[in-house]
Design a protein around this motif. Structure first.
Motif, PDB file in Angstrom:
ATOM      1  N   ALA A  45      77.442  72.429  14.782  1.00  0.00           N
ATOM      2  CA  ALA A  45      77.763  71.740  13.530  1.00  0.00           C
ATOM      3  C   ALA A  45      78.991  72.343  12.867  1.00  0.00           C
ATOM      4  CB  ALA A  45      76.557  71.811  12.584  1.00  0.00           C
ATOM      5  N   GLY A  46      79.144  73.665  12.968  1.00  0.00           N
ATOM      6  CA  GLY A  46      80.299  74.330  12.373  1.00  0.00           C
ATOM      7  C   GLY A  46      81.606  73.907  13.012  1.00  0.00           C
ATOM      8  N   LEU A  47      81.611  73.746  14.329  1.00  0.00           N
ATOM      9  CA  LEU A  47      82.813  73.278  15.021  1.00  0.00           C
ATOM     10  C   LEU A  47      83.184  71.862  14.587  1.00  0.00           C
ATOM     11  CD1 LEU A  47      82.072  74.630  18.616  1.00  0.00           C
ATOM     12  CD2 LEU A  47      83.850  75.442  17.054  1.00  0.00           C
ATOM     13  N   LEU A  48      82.180  70.996  14.493  1.00  0.00           N
ATOM     14  CA  LEU A  48      82.428  69.625  14.047  1.00  0.00           C
ATOM     15  C   LEU A  48      82.917  69.597  12.603  1.00  0.00           C
ATOM     16  CD1 LEU A  48      79.296  67.867  15.609  1.00  0.00           C
ATOM     17  CD2 LEU A  48      81.666  67.724  16.402  1.00  0.00           C
ATOM     18  N   ALA A  49      82.304  70.435  11.763  1.00  0.00           N
ATOM     19  CA  ALA A  49      82.708  70.490  10.355  1.00  0.00           C
ATOM     20  C   ALA A  49      84.144  70.959  10.210  1.00  0.00           C
ATOM     21  CB  ALA A  49      81.767  71.415   9.587  1.00  0.00           C
ATOM     22  N   GLY A  50      84.532  71.950  11.026  1.00  0.00           N
ATOM     23  CA  GLY A  50      85.900  72.446  10.976  1.00  0.00           C
ATOM     24  C   GLY A  50      86.907  71.370  11.348  1.00  0.00           C
ATOM     25  N   VAL A  51      86.565  70.562  12.350  1.00  0.00           N
ATOM     26  CA  VAL A  51      87.436  69.457  12.756  1.00  0.00           C
ATOM     27  C   VAL A  51      87.585  68.449  11.618  1.00  0.00           C
ATOM     28  CG1 VAL A  51      87.650  67.490  14.318  1.00  0.00           C
ATOM     29  CG2 VAL A  51      86.933  69.715  15.211  1.00  0.00           C
ATOM     30  N   LEU A  52      86.476  68.128  10.954  1.00  0.00           N
ATOM     31  CA  LEU A  52      86.531  67.176   9.842  1.00  0.00           C
ATOM     32  C   LEU A  52      87.411  67.692   8.707  1.00  0.00           C
ATOM     33  CD1 LEU A  52      82.797  66.006   9.606  1.00  0.00           C
ATOM     34  CD2 LEU A  52      84.759  64.672  10.389  1.00  0.00           C
ATOM     35  N   LEU A  53      87.272  68.972   8.384  1.00  0.00           N
ATOM     36  CA  LEU A  53      88.067  69.554   7.304  1.00  0.00           C
ATOM     37  C   LEU A  53      89.553  69.526   7.649  1.00  0.00           C
ATOM     38  CD1 LEU A  53      85.789  72.595   6.398  1.00  0.00           C
ATOM     39  CD2 LEU A  53      86.206  70.593   4.976  1.00  0.00           C
ATOM     40  N   LEU A  54      89.887  69.736   8.918  1.00  0.00           N
ATOM     41  CA  LEU A  54      91.287  69.703   9.342  1.00  0.00           C
ATOM     42  C   LEU A  54      91.833  68.280   9.323  1.00  0.00           C
ATOM     43  CD1 LEU A  54      91.280  72.257  12.304  1.00  0.00           C
ATOM     44  CD2 LEU A  54      92.368  72.532  10.066  1.00  0.00           C
ATOM     45  N   ILE A  55      91.038  67.337   9.812  1.00  0.00           N
ATOM     46  CA  ILE A  55      91.494  65.947   9.880  1.00  0.00           C
ATOM     47  C   ILE A  55      91.792  65.398   8.480  1.00  0.00           C
ATOM     48  CG2 ILE A  55      90.773  63.584  10.405  1.00  0.00           C
ATOM     49  CD1 ILE A  55      89.294  64.663  12.827  1.00  0.00           C
ATOM     50  N   PHE A  56      90.892  65.686   7.542  1.00  0.00           N
ATOM     51  CA  PHE A  56      91.059  65.154   6.185  1.00  0.00           C
ATOM     52  C   PHE A  56      91.810  66.109   5.262  1.00  0.00           C
ATOM     53  CE2 PHE A  56      87.361  62.833   7.868  1.00  0.00           C
ATOM     54  CZ  PHE A  56      87.755  61.534   7.594  1.00  0.00           C
TER      55      PHE A  56
END
Length: 303
Positions: A45-56
């Motif tokens: 979940a942390g890896l996915l969350a990091g991607v979301l924070l970078l994308i947005f």
């Protein structure tokens, strides 16, 4: 649609997603070590969350937000998943789900201590009655037969209530999905290292059901569910929306019956009906009062 209604809708969606957490965890711990399951779900979940924070391109939290985010991480990223995974080695998911009925009271208490909310006296009375019904049922259904499992579930309820209230408070400023995402990212380095340390020597004996359960608790229980849940708490009030957690036993027991084929007796149904009536009455007496420290940054800057 007003903010309160939106808060209750988001809260309901969060509870619906969370309802599958305990049955999925129960399936996963059959093949996975509870420690690995806890850290691996947080790492994914942390890896996915990091991607979301970078994308947005989300702005980083300020220094004063770090400590509260760590509280969220310790409560809902590490504490609750680990304690429930350990507890489910001693008790069934149907039995563990009954302790979820204590979460609204724990969340409301921490909502007062950390969120600046002040529900009316009648709210506390009916919230306490609902929680007492749940606790009383757990005592009569075998507390002495598995004291370790019951104590672990009680501890999980307390740390989760704290994590919910702290996350709901932060969501008023940072946003619902941003809070859980930053909490996951802060814990990611440790969770990744521990995932490799506790990783099974061989994956040959890991069944598909366990892998599917790991995917569910990683993606839905640890990330997507919190997006709706923290937004609901921020919009509708921590104490008020937190009472929706009393609906979770109904949904969780249904899933435990359908997926795990665990029996559901009439006493469990009777207790759940009683506590849902309590939350419906308690909802009429919730009053929201937010302290100045929890107002959005922009509002404070204007003042």
């Amino acid at each position: 649609m007003n903010k309160t209604t939106s808060g209750w809708i988001n809260g309901c969606l969060g509870v619906l997603i969370f309802s599958g957490s305990l049955p999925a965890t129960r399936v996963a711990v059959v093949d996975f070590d509870p420690l690995f399951l806890t850290v691996c779900r947080a790492a994914i979940a942390g890896l996915l969350a990091g991607v979301l924070l970078l994308i947005f391109r989300q702005q980083r939290p300020v220094r004063s937000d770090i400590a509260p985010l760590l509280v969220v991480a310790l409560g809902v990223v590490v504490g609750f998943p680990l304690l429930t995974a350990l507890a489910l080695q001693y008790v069934t998911s149907a039995h563990a789900i009954m302790f979820i009925g204590l979460l609204p009271l724990a969340t409301a208490i921490f909502g007062v201590l950390r969120g600046g909310e002040r529900p009316q006296l009648a709210f506390w009375i009916f919230s306490a009655i609902g929680s007492s019904l749940v606790a009383g049922f757990a005592l009569t259904q075998g507390f002495t037969s598995s004291p370790v499992g019951d104590r672990l579930m009680l501890a999980a309820t307390i740390v989760c209530g704290l994590g919910y209230a702290e996350g709901g408070r932060l969501s008023r400023r940072l946003g619902g999905w941003q809070v859980i995402s930053w909490a996951l990212v802060l814990s990611l380095p440790v969770m990744l290292l521990l995932s490799f340390y506790f990783m099974p020597v061989s994956w040959a004996g890991i069944g598909r059901s366990a892998l599917f359960s790991l995917a569910y608790v990683s993606l839905f229980s640890m990330l997507i569910g919190f997006v709706f849940w923290y937004r609901g708490l921020a919009q509708g009030g921590i104490a008020a929306v937190g009472q929706l957690q009393l609906l979770q036993p109904f949904l969780g027991l249904l899933l435990a019956y359908l997926v795990l084929h665990e029996p559901i007796g009439w006493p469990i149904l009777a207790v759940n009906i009683a506590v849902v009536l309590c939350v419906l009455i308690a909802r009429r007496f919730t009053a929201r009062k937010v302290s100045q420290s929890t107002l959005p940054r922009a509002a404070n800057e204007k003042e």
